[in-house]
Motif scaffolding. Structure first.
Motif, PDB file in Angstrom:
ATOM      1  N   LEU B  90       0.800  -1.230   0.000  1.00 21.03           N
ATOM      2  CA  LEU B  90       0.000   0.000   0.000  1.00 21.03           C
ATOM      3  C   LEU B  90       0.830   1.275   0.000  1.00 21.03           C
ATOM      4  CD1 LEU B  90      -3.078  -0.913   2.170  1.00 21.03           C
ATOM      5  CD2 LEU B  90      -3.002  -0.256  -0.217  1.00 21.03           C
ATOM      6  N   SER B  91       2.073   1.178   0.460  1.00 17.61           N
ATOM      7  CA  SER B  91       2.911   2.389   0.420  1.00 17.61           C
ATOM      8  C   SER B  91       3.479   2.618  -0.975  1.00 17.61           C
ATOM      9  CB  SER B  91       4.073   2.270   1.406  1.00 17.61           C
ATOM     10  OG  SER B  91       3.567   2.000   2.681  1.00 17.61           O
ATOM     11  N   LEU B  92       3.371   1.582  -1.820  1.00 14.13           N
ATOM     12  CA  LEU B  92       4.038   1.661  -3.118  1.00 14.13           C
ATOM     13  C   LEU B  92       3.063   1.849  -4.270  1.00 14.13           C
ATOM     14  CD1 LEU B  92       6.522  -1.280  -2.576  1.00 14.13           C
ATOM     15  CD2 LEU B  92       6.994   1.169  -2.415  1.00 14.13           C
ATOM     16  N   THR B  93       1.751   1.859  -3.966  1.00 14.29           N
ATOM     17  CA  THR B  93       0.800   1.888  -5.070  1.00 14.29           C
ATOM     18  C   THR B  93       0.915   3.168  -5.898  1.00 14.29           C
ATOM     19  OG1 THR B  93      -0.833   2.736  -3.555  1.00 14.29           O
ATOM     20  CG2 THR B  93      -0.881   0.375  -3.993  1.00 14.29           C
ATOM     21  N   LEU B  94       1.094   4.290  -5.230  1.00 14.22           N
ATOM     22  CA  LEU B  94       1.147   5.542  -5.989  1.00 14.22           C
ATOM     23  C   LEU B  94       2.389   5.617  -6.887  1.00 14.22           C
ATOM     24  CD1 LEU B  94      -0.286   8.187  -3.506  1.00 14.22           C
ATOM     25  CD2 LEU B  94      -1.389   7.042  -5.426  1.00 14.22           C
ATOM     26  N   PRO B  95       3.584   5.317  -6.344  1.00 15.56           N
ATOM     27  CA  PRO B  95       4.747   5.311  -7.250  1.00 15.56           C
ATOM     28  C   PRO B  95       4.573   4.299  -8.371  1.00 15.56           C
ATOM     29  CG  PRO B  95       5.460   5.202  -4.966  1.00 15.56           C
ATOM     30  CD  PRO B  95       3.980   5.104  -4.956  1.00 15.56           C
ATOM     31  N   ALA B 100       3.986   2.976 -14.007  1.00 11.68           N
ATOM     32  CA  ALA B 100       3.337   2.205 -15.065  1.00 11.68           C
ATOM     33  C   ALA B 100       2.931   3.122 -16.210  1.00 11.68           C
ATOM     34  CB  ALA B 100       2.117   1.485 -14.504  1.00 11.68           C
ATOM     35  N   ALA B 101       2.346   4.277 -15.861  1.00 13.77           N
ATOM     36  CA  ALA B 101       1.932   5.220 -16.905  1.00 13.77           C
ATOM     37  C   ALA B 101       3.150   5.744 -17.664  1.00 13.77           C
ATOM     38  CB  ALA B 101       1.149   6.372 -16.284  1.00 13.77           C
ATOM     39  N   MET B 102       4.249   5.996 -16.937  1.00 15.91           N
ATOM     40  CA  MET B 102       5.456   6.502 -17.595  1.00 15.91           C
ATOM     41  C   MET B 102       6.020   5.460 -18.549  1.00 15.91           C
ATOM     42  SD  MET B 102       7.207   8.439 -14.400  1.00 15.91           S
ATOM     43  CE  MET B 102       8.686   9.079 -15.099  1.00 15.91           C
ATOM     44  N   GLY B 224       3.590  10.474 -16.097  1.00 17.49           N
ATOM     45  CA  GLY B 224       3.846  10.136 -14.700  1.00 17.49           C
ATOM     46  C   GLY B 224       2.853  10.836 -13.784  1.00 17.49           C
ATOM     47  N   LEU B 225       2.600  12.117 -14.062  1.00 21.62           N
ATOM     48  CA  LEU B 225       1.631  12.851 -13.244  1.00 21.62           C
ATOM     49  C   LEU B 225       0.222  12.305 -13.457  1.00 21.62           C
ATOM     50  CD1 LEU B 225       3.015  16.478 -13.611  1.00 21.62           C
ATOM     51  CD2 LEU B 225       3.022  15.030 -11.591  1.00 21.62           C
TER      52      LEU B 225
END
Lengths: 295, 587
Positions: B90-95, B100-102, B224-225
């Motif tokens: 759960l701490s890594l989902t945002l990065p 993934a998008a990048m 990325g954003l």
């Protein structure tokens, strides 16, 4: 499904796509920019057909779909004029991307208006030629696809004659080639460009009414049609009218065959993948580009 | 003498107003906002990140991508799938969502970014549709049309961030950090380089700017954003459905960018807040608020194409005018001497055809280190094509060009410029809104590894002074007359510190005194060691700034030699005038 039926259906779909692509490429050549609201003109044509038949039915009048066609074409021609007035005229001296963005916003307005006043559910447009399938040489062919091929074929032939055989068509091609030069020759370029929008609207609306019986009409379908026309134009060679028509037929055939062999989802996915492959390997389109740097 | 700024203006032009507005909004939320208002404000924060990313792609690079919305959806799915299948992450989902998008953007961008605008838009639209199809149809992975419910809240270093206020602060905190980073990255020469790359890509490459790399970086950073925004969205809403990858997300993002503003960070927040709150504020319109919003966006495109942020900035400038941006005082001119070793430019048997037209046909010429050579020839004789082939703008069909020992074939234009080969254009290619000083200073961006804006401006001032255009340093290029613009362009090219400078009709549109002046300045540059290749029609101008003359006719070298010899060459006269007429040239 027997091959002949499949081909007739593909030809019918291709004819309707060709109407959509023809209007798209005419506006592209005239205004030098992509009209992103083009698909929503198709959708509004379908909406007009549904609305007209519903209203007439409420008044006790049950008219065959073919009678509604002129009405739909006029209404969608007016929609084309609206697109010209809002999406092209105020931005005519700005870079093409401005019209692209403006017509994206306009497409959203059309879609939301249709949702608000027409509801989100799909509805069927009246059939152009109602009745049981026609048996020709032992093969049952739907009347609607046959009528579609006939009406769309006539409309395409009419526009072709207009472009190739009349002074208006010659002037239009001159404007498409070089707007400033055409002006210098005394042509009323803006009037011709706005005319192209109206014609594109009429063709798109006609396609919407023709397709709306088999494939239904719903407010959110605009972008899908726009995308078909966009792809047809890209693979047919940017700006080439015959290229766009051939592109539209190819897309319809591709969709029909892949849907029959695999599934509709694969038909879509493979269409996009093929498009990307064509853009990368043959960016000038399958038959070469007709115009230079445009956007 | 420095004028004291009135205190109000000093405050109002600083970051204070923005902080004040942000504080007021937070206070309003804290006092009368219910849970729903907080949630909406959190979603606005995620949307603001999405729009900020799109500003990079659409506003700064000018690439009309239609995949930004789908990349947002991709981020949302990645965050949801990770948190459902691997709760420890759960701490890594945002990065992960952002990465993934990048990754997808890097794959897509590597191949489609070189396409022209209309093909680029179509290609990105196709990619977006593919992502959407995958979201709907890969049911085992995405849950199909039902989506993925029960997405937990995100954790930060093991501590769960609850929905509501913690999440709100996280979203807007991330936006503040990203906005600060973007603003900082684009404040100096990089921002100027991006402006030039967007508006005049050829000119940008001519001073060594790797336009493709800038476009690629912006596209991937923007993605990325978008992925980060999507991840936040998934954690706030708690459920992800295929809608997050669909067209309306893209259209909303584009409309928010148009309304808020293409490039100002502040505009991204403004556009996002308006977009997410429109349904709320326009509730009286019932389900017609989206129509109103679309109409508003249309009106903005037509009336105020730079968005609300630009309108507000203009208003601020009117109320609290900025103190005069006096350019640095006239600088001692920098030493003209080139900092590069002088190199020989050798063009050997170069040919180039456009369709059936042979623009260049077996052209060979040399330009010795520090030499000044003029090129004349009637219109259509291949002069500009020659320049474009040498500088790598168009590839030659056959033949080779060497600069020193370097073979220039297959090198991109920016790499050739970095070797020390600078050029100017027939129509001065300057960003109309950039002030002359900055236009020249932009040359430092690709020349030095860590360029400093201040040092670059000081040097630019020196070049402008040397060319006699110091008085125009503070003026926007668009407001300058053609002759001055030409000088700015020459100054920009000289600031590349080239060993060879190629000028395409530098005298066109200049008055006679201006031409004499320009020829003298060019001579000075040559005396500093810069070799010159000057294309022009004015033979007197060329006589003043060159020692040797080459005449092109129908793509071939007709004559090559000392100016007076070439002037009298009967072949030259035939090429130019179609007949061998003494009187014409004497006149």
């Amino acid at each position: 499904m027997p091959t002949v039926q499949l081909l007739v259906n593909a030809l019918a779909l291709g004819a309707a796509y060709a109407l959509v692509a023809l209007g798209f490429v005419l506006v592209l050549n005239a205004a030098g920019a992509v009209n992103f609201a083009h698909g929503d003109m198709v959708m509004l044509g379908g909406v007009a057909a549904v609305a007209a038949s519903t209203l007439l039915a409420a008044g006790g009048l049950r008219l065959p779909g073919i009678v509604l066609v002129p009405l739909v074409v006029i209404v969608s021609g007016l929609v084309g004029l609206v697109v010209a007035a809002v999406g092209f005229w105020p931005l005519r001296d700005r870079p093409p991307a401005a019209m692209f963005v403006a017509t994206i916003a306009l497409a959203a307005v059309f879609e939301q208006s249709a949702t608000a006043f027409f509801g989100p559910e799909p509805r069927a447009a009246p059939a152009i030629w109602d009745g049981p399938p026609v048996i020709i040489g032992g093969i049952a062919l739907g009347r609607q696809p046959l009528a579609l091929i006939l009406v769309a074929g006539l409309a395409l032939a009419g526009v072709y004659a207009l472009l190739e055989r009349t002074q208006i068509g010659r002037s239009f091609r001159a404007v498409a080639q070089d707007r400033e030069m055409a002006r210098a020759l005394g042509l009323r370029a803006t009037r011709l460009i706005v005319g192209a929008f109206a014609l594109a609207g009429g063709l798109a609306g006609l396609a919407g009414a023709l397709l709306g019986h088999q494939f239904f009409v719903n407010a959110g379908q605009g972008p899908a049609y726009m995308l078909k026309a966009y792809i047809a134009t890209a693979i047919g060679g940017w700006g080439s009218v015959p290229g766009a028509l051939v592109g539209a037929l190819l897309i319809a055939l591709f969709e029909m065959l892949v849907s029959a062999a695999l599934s509709a989802v694969w038909a879509q996915a493979l269409l996009y993948l093929s498009l990307l492959a064509i853009l990368l390997l043959r960016p000038q389109g399958l038959f070469g580009e007709a115009v230079g740097r445009r956007a | 003498m420095t004028t004291l700024r009135p205190p109000a203006a000093a405050v109002m032009r600083g970051p204070a107003p923005m902080l004040l507005v942000a504080a007021a909004a937070l206070a309003w939320l804290a006092l009368i906002g219910d849970a729903y208002a907080v949630r909406l404000a959190t979603l606005a924060g995620a949307q603001a990140l999405l729009v900020l990313g799109y500003q990079l792609v659409f506003g700064h690079v000018g690439a009309l991508s239609l995949a930004q919305g789908a990349l947002f959806g991709l981020g949302a799915y990645v965050a949801a799938m990770l948190s459902l299948h691997a709760p420890w992450s759960l701490s890594l989902t945002l990065p992960a969502a952002s990465l993934a998008a990048m990754l997808v953007a890097a794959l897509v961008g590597a191949v489609v970014l070189r396409l022209q605008t209309h093909y680029f838009a179509l290609a990105t639209l196709a990619v977006a549709q593919l992502i959407h199809l995958a979201a709907v149809n890969l049911e085992g992975l995405t849950g199909g049309a039902n989506g993925l419910p029960g997405v937990p809240t995100v954790s930060l270093a093991g501590v769960a961030i609850g929905r509501g206020w913690p999440m709100l602060l996280l979203a807007w905190g991330l936006f503040a950090i990203a906005g600060w980073a973007v603003a900082r990255a684009l404040a100096g020469l990089r921002g100027l380089a991006l402006d030039l790359a967007r508006e005049h890509p050829l000119a940008a490459q001519s001073i060594g700017i790797d336009v493709s790399a800038l476009r690629f970086t912006a596209f991937v950073a923007g993605a990325g954003l978008a992925g980060l925004a999507g991840g936040l969205h998934a954690h706030v809403v708690g459920v992800v459905s295929p809608d997050v990858t669909d067209m309306p997300v893209m259209v909303g993002c584009l409309i928010a960018t148009v309304i808020g503003g293409h490039r100002a960070v502040f505009g991204a927040a403004l556009g996002a807040i308006l977009l997410t709150h429109a349904p709320e504020w326009f509730r009286f319109l019932e389900n017609r608020h989206l129509i109103a919003f679309g109409v508003l966006a249309l009106a903005m495109v037509i009336v105020a194409p730079d968005g609300l942020a630009a309108l507000l900035a203009a208003m601020r400038n009117r109320l609290w005018p900025s103190p005069d941006q006096t350019p640095p005082a006239a600088m001692p001119a920098p030493p003209i001497a080139t900092t590069r070793p002088p190199l020989l430019l050798r063009v050997a048997h170069v040919g180039k055809a456009f369709g059936g037209v042979r623009a260049l046909d077996d052209v060979s010429l040399t330009l010795a280190p520090g030499e000044a050579v003029g090129v004349i020839g009637p219109n259509g004789s291949g002069k500009t094509t020659l320049i474009n082939v040498i500088t790598g703008v168009v590839p030659a069909d056959d033949g080779v060009v060497h600069l020193g020992s370097e073979l220039l074939r297959h090198r991109p234009a920016f790499a050739i410029a970095r070797l020390g080969l600078a050029r100017t254009f027939q129509h001065a290619e300057l960003s109309a809104t950039t002030v002359a000083l900055d236009a020249v200073a932009t040359s430092a961006f690709a020349r030095t590894p860590r360029p400093q804006r201040h040092a670059a401006r000081t040097e630019a001032m020196g070049w402008l002074t040397r060319l006699g255009a110091g008085a125009q340093a503070g003026m926007r290029c668009g407001a300058l007359p053609a002759g001055r613009r030409r000088l700015i362009e020459v100054a920009r090219a000289l600031m590349v510190r080239p060993c060879v400078l190629i000028l395409d009709e530098p005298g066109a549109g200049l008055s006679r005194p201006e031409r004499i002046e320009l020829a003298r300045r060019l001579r000075e540059a040559q005396e500093g060691g810069v070799a010159l290749l000057v294309v022009d029609h004015d033979i007197d101008f060329l006589a003043a700034c060159a020692d040797r003359l080459i005449c092109l006719g129908r793509g071939r070298v007709v004559a090559d030699g000392p100016i007076d010899t070439v002037r009298r060459d009967p072949l030259v006269r035939r090429a130019y005038f179609g007949r061998d007429d003494d009187a014409v040239i004497q006149a």
